[in-house]
Design a protein around this motif. Sequence first.
Motif: not given
Length: 233
Positions: A145-157, A169-179
């Motif tokens: 995963l490159p620096e500055g990238a955004m990772l999208l995934a569902d709540k399972g992640y 890796r200096k990236a951002w995980a845009n993942i919805p939080p679990k309840a």
Amino acid sequence: MSRYDLTDFEWRVIEALLPNKPRGVPRVDDRRVLNGIFWVLRSGAPWRDLPERYGPRTTWDRLMDVIAKDHDGTVQMIDTSIVRVHQQGATGKKGDRDHCLGRSRGGLTTKIHALVDAQGRPIKLTLTAGQMSDIASAADLIEELPEGAMLLADKGYDANALRNAVTERKAWANIPPKANRKEPICFSPFLYKARNLVERFFNKAKQFRRIATRYDKLVPLHRGYDSLEVGLG
């Protein structure tokens, strides 16, 4: 020409990626062999039923690696999909090595883990047994995963371990939080909408019967079909 055959435009794109070794045994018609592989992928038929017009068969594992290098790494998406295992793919002996066969509600299954780019093109694929969690192979998939990238995934992640791996890796995980998550998490619903591309990727892949149903006992063979289809299909 079969409706599964490569068009002239598709062939012009692929031809440059194929190995070209003029010395030694004369090469067969690469386009004919590739068309034969696609015929098996789309029809789901056994290799022994391959029409004679396609000639001998071979493998093309190198193609996925070449095509995967040409991707947009700024936004990446990760997800999984279950495929049913046909009885022909479940003939392993007791104590045999792992063939990524697992038991779940649907019977014997295999899970495909995929990482795709912002255009829905595959970057990396891996297989596990069907009952394995979605996040089981996430760390391996995001190794590059490159620096500055955004990772999208569902709540399972939504797991601290994965979020930390992305942050390292200096990236951002845009993942919805679990309840049940207690600490606040930075999440953008607007940017998350793009995650539908990974679901569309699986939808396209499963148009190929040989991918939607696993007929092969050996993991390398089934992974090879996955790689060839999603890379060129």
